[in-house]
Write an enzyme that holds these catalytic residues in place. Structure first.
Site, PDB file in Angstrom:
ATOM      1  N   VAL A  54     -16.639 -55.239   5.433  1.00  0.00           N
ATOM      2  CA  VAL A  54     -17.217 -55.921   4.268  1.00  0.00           C
ATOM      3  C   VAL A  54     -17.496 -54.897   3.173  1.00  0.00           C
ATOM      4  O   VAL A  54     -18.181 -53.896   3.410  1.00  0.00           O
ATOM      5  CB  VAL A  54     -18.533 -56.634   4.669  1.00  0.00           C
ATOM      6  CG1 VAL A  54     -19.145 -57.327   3.457  1.00  0.00           C
ATOM      7  CG2 VAL A  54     -18.273 -57.629   5.793  1.00  0.00           C
TER       8      VAL A  54
ATOM      9  N   VAL B 121     -18.891 -50.942   6.658  1.00  0.00           N
ATOM     10  CA  VAL B 121     -19.173 -51.020   5.228  1.00  0.00           C
ATOM     11  C   VAL B 121     -17.997 -50.396   4.488  1.00  0.00           C
ATOM     12  O   VAL B 121     -17.671 -49.221   4.697  1.00  0.00           O
ATOM     13  CB  VAL B 121     -20.475 -50.246   4.893  1.00  0.00           C
ATOM     14  CG1 VAL B 121     -20.755 -50.339   3.402  1.00  0.00           C
ATOM     15  CG2 VAL B 121     -21.641 -50.779   5.713  1.00  0.00           C
ATOM     16  N   LYS B 122     -17.347 -51.212   3.652  1.00  0.00           N
ATOM     17  CA  LYS B 122     -16.201 -50.699   2.884  1.00  0.00           C
ATOM     18  C   LYS B 122     -16.694 -50.156   1.548  1.00  0.00           C
ATOM     19  O   LYS B 122     -17.420 -50.850   0.813  1.00  0.00           O
ATOM     20  CB  LYS B 122     -15.186 -51.812   2.620  1.00  0.00           C
ATOM     21  CG  LYS B 122     -14.324 -52.143   3.828  1.00  0.00           C
ATOM     22  CD  LYS B 122     -13.365 -53.279   3.529  1.00  0.00           C
ATOM     23  CE  LYS B 122     -12.126 -52.829   2.813  1.00  0.00           C
ATOM     24  NZ  LYS B 122     -11.183 -53.961   2.614  1.00  0.00           N
ATOM     25  N   ILE B 123     -16.273 -48.947   1.255  1.00  0.00           N
ATOM     26  CA  ILE B 123     -16.691 -48.301   0.017  1.00  0.00           C
ATOM     27  C   ILE B 123     -15.444 -47.749  -0.679  1.00  0.00           C
ATOM     28  O   ILE B 123     -14.685 -46.980  -0.085  1.00  0.00           O
ATOM     29  CB  ILE B 123     -17.687 -47.161   0.317  1.00  0.00           C
ATOM     30  CG1 ILE B 123     -18.929 -47.742   1.022  1.00  0.00           C
ATOM     31  CG2 ILE B 123     -18.067 -46.419  -0.953  1.00  0.00           C
ATOM     32  CD1 ILE B 123     -20.002 -46.720   1.339  1.00  0.00           C
TER      33      ILE B 123
END
Ligand code: G3P
Length: 231
Positions: free
Chosen positions: A58, A85-87
């Site tokens: 996400v 966690v996509k960054i």
């Protein structure tokens, strides 16, 4: 190669998760915006469909460091421990990757287009880097070669960061990326189905059925082996 499904469409996720060997689902703001509605409720439903053990990736929507850190905590708090966690790869993003991974978060660095970016993401501690194969092809670069170069860099450095290849338009691209040794790929429902389907397979299956029925009729092998007890 481990496969994930790159969509937020509930019907597609139910279908692919039932039949295909996926280890998770990836989303991003564009993918969620395609479906509309309440993105929080949708992500919770996706988690419920795939269960607590599969990966759910996400992407953050914040762009400032403190806000990214806070949003990451909210995302994982709402969606469980196997949430990545996509960054996106930026300077602020790298800082957040370094500090989130130090705190034990799983992080995927996304929108990667070069081995240089991948090297930085891996050095910051990313679990995955997501190179965009078709987007490279669309600017006359070689997406598969870019993935191969990233894999070479990771192998040479002996780092534990894995490739999560993304942005595929064809099944051929997926196979070519698999040949580079990339650990993981995320593909759309369309590409997933293209990986499966072959007209000669359909013909072969029809041939098996026709040949069997021509000799044995509708009685199944299970019925023969159980002397007719299995109907
Ligand atoms: O996971 C990232 C991916 O969704 C980007 O794909 O098709 O928008 O280039 P695409």
């Amino acid at each position: 190669m481990r496969l994930l499904l790159d969509t937020a469409n509930i019907e597609d996720i139910r279908y692919i998760n039932t039949y295909f060997p996926i280890v998770g689902v990836t989303t991003n703001p564009t993918i969620l915006s395609r479906e509309g509605g309440d993105p929080a409720a949708r992500l919770c439903e996706i988690r419920q469909i795939i269960g607590p053990d599969k990966e759910l990736h996400v992407q953050i929507t914040e762009t400032e460091y403190e806000k990214i850190m806070a949003e990451a905590e909210i995302i994982v708090g709402a969606l469980g421990k196997n949430t990545f966690v996509k960054i996106p790869i930026t300077d602020v993003g790298l800082r957040a990757v370094r500090d989130l991974t130090a705190k034990g978060y799983h992080v995927t660095v996304t929108a990667v287009l070069s081995a240089g970016q991948a090297l930085l993401a891996a050095s910051a501690g990313a679990d995955y880097v997501a190179p965009y194969v078709s987007r490279l092809e669309n600017i006359c670069e070689n997406g598969v070669e870019a993935v191969a170069e990233i894999q070479q860099v990771f192998d040479a450095a002996g780092c534990s960061t894995k490739i999560l290849a993304a942005s595929f338009k064809t099944a051929r691209e997926v196979v070519d990326v698999a040949l580079t040794g990339a650990a993981t790929a995320t593909v759309s429902t369309f590409v997933m189905q293209k990986l499966l389907v072959h007209t000669t397979t359909d013909t072969s299956i029809k041939g098996f059925r026709d040949d069997w029925e021509n000799v044995f009729g509708k009685r199944t092998l299970g019925s023969w082996l159980t002397n007719g007890e299995q109907k």
